[in-house]
Design an enzyme around this catalytic site. Sequence first.
Site, PDB file in Angstrom:
ATOM      1  CD  GLU B 262      39.192  37.248  42.546  1.00  0.00           C
ATOM      2  OE1 GLU B 262      37.989  36.024  41.844  1.00  0.00           O
ATOM      3  OE2 GLU B 262      39.419  37.438  42.764  1.00  0.00           O
ATOM      4  CB  CYS B 299      35.827  36.549  45.570  1.00  0.00           C
ATOM      5  SG  CYS B 299      37.239  37.340  46.629  1.00  0.00           S
TER       6      CYS B 299
END
Lengths: 518, 518
Positions: B262, B299
């Site tokens: 990710e 994020c």
Amino acid sequence: MGNADGLTSTDIFHAFDAATGQPIEPGFAEATAAEIDAAAVRSAEAAEWLAHSPPARRAELLERVAQGMDARQDEIVQRCVTETGYLPERVIGEFRRASGQLRAFAGLTRDRYWDQRQIAAADPNRELAPGLVVPRPEMRRRLVPVGPVAVFGACNFPLAISVVGNDFVAAIAVGCPVIVKSHPSHPGTCELLGQVVCEAVEQLGMPAGTFSLLHGRRPETSISLVQHPAIAAVGFTGSPVGGRALAEAVLKRDRPIPIFAELGSTNPVFITAAALEERCEVIAKGFADSLRFGNGHMCTKPGVVVVPKDVSQPFVDQVIGEMSKQTPLPLLSGGVAEAFDRGIANYRSAAEVQTLHQGGSGGAERDESLGPWHRGPHWFAVEASAAMENHDVHRGSLLHSETFGPVSLLVRCCDEEEMLTIAKQFHGSLTTTLHRGSTDDGFVERWLPIAERFAGRIIYNGWPTGMEIGPATQHGGPYPASLDGNSTSVGYESLRRFVRPVCYQNWPAEELDAAGPW
Amino acid sequence: MGNADGLTSTDIFHAFDAATGQPIEPGFAEATAAEIDAAAVRSAEAAEWLAHSPPARRAELLERVAQGMDARQDEIVQRCVTETGYLPERVIGEFRRASGQLRAFAGLTRDRYWDQRQIAAADPNRELAPGLVVPRPEMRRRLVPVGPVAVFGACNFPLAISVVGNDFVAAIAVGCPVIVKSHPSHPGTCELLGQVVCEAVEQLGMPAGTFSLLHGRRPETSISLVQHPAIAAVGFTGSPVGGRALAEAVLKRDRPIPIFAELGSTNPVFITAAALEERCEVIAKGFADSLRFGNGHMCTKPGVVVVPKDVSQPFVDQVIGEMSKQTPLPLLSGGVAEAFDRGIANYRSAAEVQTLHQGGSGGAERDESLGPWHRGPHWFAVEASAAMENHDVHRGSLLHSETFGPVSLLVRCCDEEEMLTIAKQFHGSLTTTLHRGSTDDGFVERWLPIAERFAGRIIYNGWPTGMEIGPATQHGGPYPASLDGNSTSVGYESLRRFVRPVCYQNWPAEELDAAGPW
């Protein structure tokens, strides 16, 4: 027509008649950079339409393609027989498999088989800690098509793993357009199938970019395709070398994409002493037939057979008897024939390997009168202890070397303990098989957990060739079975490859109606 | 202690106090090649045991780790606050999230949440064609653990995406051992958590290789770990550069393995004119809070906000008002501070970019009295047309540049049409958000299909920071959101990453009992 990459439309190549080794008409033009770009751009346009098309429309396309194939069956089968050298019944069987797969996936498309959804309810009073109320929003998750899929079919399945094959049906089902790069050893078969798909797309009034076919035999052509920014995923069936080269190309993109690659394996078969005692003849016949199927070109070919040596001689004798009746058949191409001869030479040059059988027209006994690529069945043997020590014979070790064509290796073990030790050497295979008898329960219980560590499909008293396409099918596994290790390239679950999840947070249900019922 | 790779145990590194920039004790030794190998070998041994362990045992481990964390909460939170510079309430919130995740996944483990099975029944009379009977064998498919998982946690979530975080809970739940490489910016927090896990493993009498923690800050250490033959999968959360380097290392293995990475995104937020007219103040406050959360280190940070410019001035004024109240907070590390300053400098150097706000202690206004890594909120603006033309400002374009820390970019559009054109520029993001009003239905219908093409999570009238962990969670998407594009690194479906399917063909059900009830 020249272009920046140095590809020109005068790059013409021909397929070969596998029975004679002679080139056959027509010629096929290597796709130019401009043609690759045009196909990818068309594909991206079609992706928008397809993503929101009714599943019934896509099901109709799959069925229309099946009908179109049926209408041209003789022509397609004939060209495929010529290009592959397969026996006509093998090709007709694959034809039926491919058209059955198209129709089965039409049904899955109508049922939205892949369309798994989850809803996590809202909770306006959720307490994260005593006194700390943080409302929880509603979240819904569904799967959406990834976009244009580049497909590279296998040399050994020109119908079921190619233009209209496993990757095509999975991508179209979920709503992704497809660009197929034809296989250079059967471009004529690909071209006929491509015409069938293009006609179906046109008849149904779908966007032209729903499907494109490109020809080519240069690695650069394949790399240009997978590196095009419009491509969203790759489906590949082929060699480890080819699959890794494409994976490297994908990783060098500005934006990497998923690549699903099925690369093959040696599919070890384990036969217990009790099985040999109870069903020696049936097992010997089954093995010889499985190895013969498609002249040893199956990715599920039983390339390694593991037996207890003290009771295996009758089995060996009977297999050799079966093999002796088998006439040489053509290998798929000159390249496959070269690789086969190299593989045979490697076995022969290994001091620890014994030759059990070498059929006509293979290696030293080659009979050119049949054809340059004809090879009969070959069988070699090695002691288990030597097989474990050997890590030099061609790519890797004896146990992990896949050689396309009718060749297999017998591994002779001292006892069941050594059979389990051999089983632990395998690290990745599409299948593994156990033949057991009525008196070896203890062995089965110890073997199965080892098999689960390396194989995608585990067969009981059967043979790995001839896989069913259904909801429980698994065709993939740890490398080299597949590159990603946890997808299947065949079967209903193969649909999962070309979708990705989207979560809708706090959306009013009525705004999501276009996504279908929840 | 020297070794072949030149790593020695005298390679000691320290964490830093983010508030002061000063190194703090103790030192941590870079893992040697011998230590990496020993951990991997232990892990492979544990894998056999774990794969066949009762799920209840693994659930107990997750719960025991949660209890162990709770027992040392003050110590862990204190060290984490020091190493990250996060506000204590932010760390306590993440602590709760991490221990809640452990307990939730213990429940999923007991329920075998990931354990989806399919059975395709046998059909002894199946007719493939008229008169052609080919019996169909029974096939059963289930999911088995892949084996040892190497985990690399994120710099920004030392508790929930780290040693005991998302990858750990997913791997343990399905029966995979874990080797964590600690994050070099918070090794002390990792060490405390690692002690908690090791104690729990020991107390429960599980194999030592169930969990290992390695320290290190050199890329070679991470590469050695993912290239070890015993490692079967990789879970990574971090930068695109780091994730791609690991993916390349994985592809160079003799046997490549799955890597789930990710990598982040800019999480564009779209606000319609109607939304601004109806809820300007609430949206402005929400945006400023979301950007402030974790000092912009999420994020899912709203890194880009897209508005219709003719009605956006009140929104801009109110956001600046909110930002002006925010005091500078420390960035996570010297490296993050450098990258932040570079990002700010890039915005400033771009002629088409306008500075809306720059908080204290950032860039030119840096006030060293607070601390060397303290930075306040920064906000820049660009015209949509210029944003689309710009492809030079740092890695990629203005729209796709993720800069960790409290900075965001406002994109000013002429009208809704241009907002949709901007939406089409995005190619991959963990999230995207729509704030809409009561009068812009047409826009929503056109925006949503575009959002579905690039985002993993699509939020309605909310903010992307603060994601729920549940059955519908999706944290991943097209690159750079994640490397593979179709997995989630957080939420219940993250369990799918560390299992792979196995098909049992023609097996008597009683022989498969050990695999659990069918």
